[in-house]
Design a protein around this motif. Sequence first.
Motif, short mmCIF file in Angstrom:
data_model
loop_
_atom_site.label_atom_id
_atom_site.label_comp_id
_atom_site.label_asym_id
_atom_site.label_seq_id
_atom_site.Cartn_x
_atom_site.Cartn_y
_atom_site.Cartn_z
N SER A 89 -7.91 -17.27 5.12
CA SER A 89 -6.62 -16.59 5.24
C SER A 89 -5.69 -17.22 5.99
O SER A 89 -5.94 -18.04 6.98
N THR A 90 -4.42 -17.50 5.29
CA THR A 90 -3.51 -18.44 6.14
C THR A 90 -2.86 -17.51 7.10
O THR A 90 -2.43 -18.34 8.30
N ASN A 91 -3.03 -16.22 7.15
CA ASN A 91 -2.49 -15.56 8.45
C ASN A 91 -3.29 -15.88 9.63
O ASN A 91 -2.99 -16.01 10.74
N GLN A 114 -7.34 -18.38 -1.38
CA GLN A 114 -8.04 -17.75 0.33
C GLN A 114 -9.20 -17.23 -0.37
O GLN A 114 -9.69 -16.34 -1.25
N LYS A 118 -6.05 -11.17 3.51
CA LYS A 118 -6.11 -9.98 4.18
C LYS A 118 -4.79 -8.89 3.60
O LYS A 118 -3.82 -9.66 3.66
N GLY A 119 -5.01 -7.83 3.29
CA GLY A 119 -3.94 -7.19 3.00
C GLY A 119 -3.56 -5.88 3.96
O GLY A 119 -4.03 -6.26 5.07
N ARG A 120 -2.62 -5.27 3.83
CA ARG A 120 -2.10 -4.21 4.74
C ARG A 120 -3.39 -3.22 4.94
O ARG A 120 -4.02 -2.90 4.08
N TRP A 125 -7.17 -8.80 0.12
CA TRP A 125 -6.04 -9.35 -0.93
C TRP A 125 -6.77 -10.48 -1.62
O TRP A 125 -7.22 -11.64 -1.19
N LYS A 184 2.05 -3.75 -9.05
CA LYS A 184 2.33 -4.59 -7.74
C LYS A 184 2.15 -5.97 -8.05
O LYS A 184 1.18 -6.50 -8.78
N GLY A 187 2.83 -8.89 -2.13
CA GLY A 187 2.58 -8.06 -0.85
C GLY A 187 3.11 -8.81 0.44
O GLY A 187 2.96 -10.11 0.43
C1 BTN Z 1 -0.61 -6.20 1.29
O1 BTN Z 1 -1.68 -5.57 1.27
O2 BTN Z 1 0.41 -5.92 0.47
C2 BTN Z 1 -0.09 -7.44 1.80
C3 BTN Z 1 -0.94 -8.68 1.29
C4 BTN Z 1 -0.39 -9.97 1.87
C5 BTN Z 1 -1.38 -11.04 1.43
C6 BTN Z 1 -0.85 -12.42 1.88
S1 BTN Z 1 -1.47 -13.70 1.07
C7 BTN Z 1 -1.18 -14.69 2.35
C8 BTN Z 1 -1.46 -14.18 3.63
N1 BTN Z 1 -2.82 -14.30 4.17
C9 BTN Z 1 -3.47 -13.28 4.33
O3 BTN Z 1 -4.91 -13.19 4.52
N2 BTN Z 1 -2.82 -12.08 3.72
C10 BTN Z 1 -1.28 -12.62 3.40
#
Ligand code: BTN
Length: 320
Positions: A89-91, A114, A118-120, A125, A184, A187
């Motif tokens: 995950s880049t985060n 990835q 990870k999403g919200r 994701w 969608k 995100g």
């Molecule tokens: C959502 O749930 O709408 C948010 C999604 C965010 C995805 C991005 S992809 C790059 C960055 N790294 C992650 O693990 N998540 C965000």
Amino acid sequence: MRERILQELYKRRDEFVSGTELADLLGISRVAVWKHIEALKQGYEILAISGKGYKIKDCYNIIMPLKLKDELKTKCIGKDILYYQETASTNELARKLLAEGKINTGTVIIAGRQTAGKGRRGRSWNSPHGGVWMSLLLRPCLDLQATALLSLVFAVAVASALDKFLDSSVQIKWPNDIYVNQKKLAGILLELSGELDRADYLIAGIGINVNVESTDLPDPAEKAATSIMIEARSNFNLSVVLQEVLQSLDSYYDKYIHQGFDEILEEFKDRCFHLGKEISIQAGEKVIRGINSDIDINGSLWIDTGREKFKLNTGDVALI
Ligand code: BTN
């Protein structure tokens, strides 16, 4: 060196380029060229035919960080660009590199794919090859509440950039989901840390389905998702989309810092497809149903049930 090989193959994407030519051009041995190509093959589709040479097969999904950095005309975002063919995950990577003191404000971390995006709200994701998956590191001189508003600011920035690639207008679902044709498209996941009166840092993770096939999107029964390629019925150059989005993020970030949220909020409202409509929203254990009467200057969503008005700072909106 790898990027120079990639740039050369991209420049001459309609032909095969021999190992000898690449070696002469870059002043390295043919064996070294071969080793770099083998490494590049982990993230790019490169054809290698003996007697002919090398050729890029999928030239839409190529990101060349050095070229991108050179071409960007931004004030802050993209001062450094780190590209990884694959990461979890880049985060997460941004957080790790930050803790190790290896990245500065304005750094953008991009991944080809990835493995644990990870999403919200704790969701995962999908991040296959063909999307823009990136995280920005910023340290705005703002308090936590003002920093959190960047989640809406960046939604407007991404939507306005993606508008250039689609005929239908790109819309927003509060607080920061990017939609087109009720599906969608992208995100944003904002992670911040700091004291109430001062944010220490902000990691803004942005995921955009660019050339993502429908089979690689989340189960349609679960949530309707789409990609630019599906909506526009054609592939887009990932670097071009990325550049447009980074440019837009930088300009909205600058506008927010210097001029505040008022004008951006108006743009947000114009793009918000459920404003003034009947919605339901999960708020903790409760589901509230009513008219989405406003989104205020603090980024809060207002819902009017007819009997009561509720102000929400988080939640999942569903249009009724
Ligand atoms: C959502 O749930 O709408 C948010 C999604 C965010 C995805 C991005 S992809 C790059 C960055 N790294 C992650 O693990 N998540 C965000």
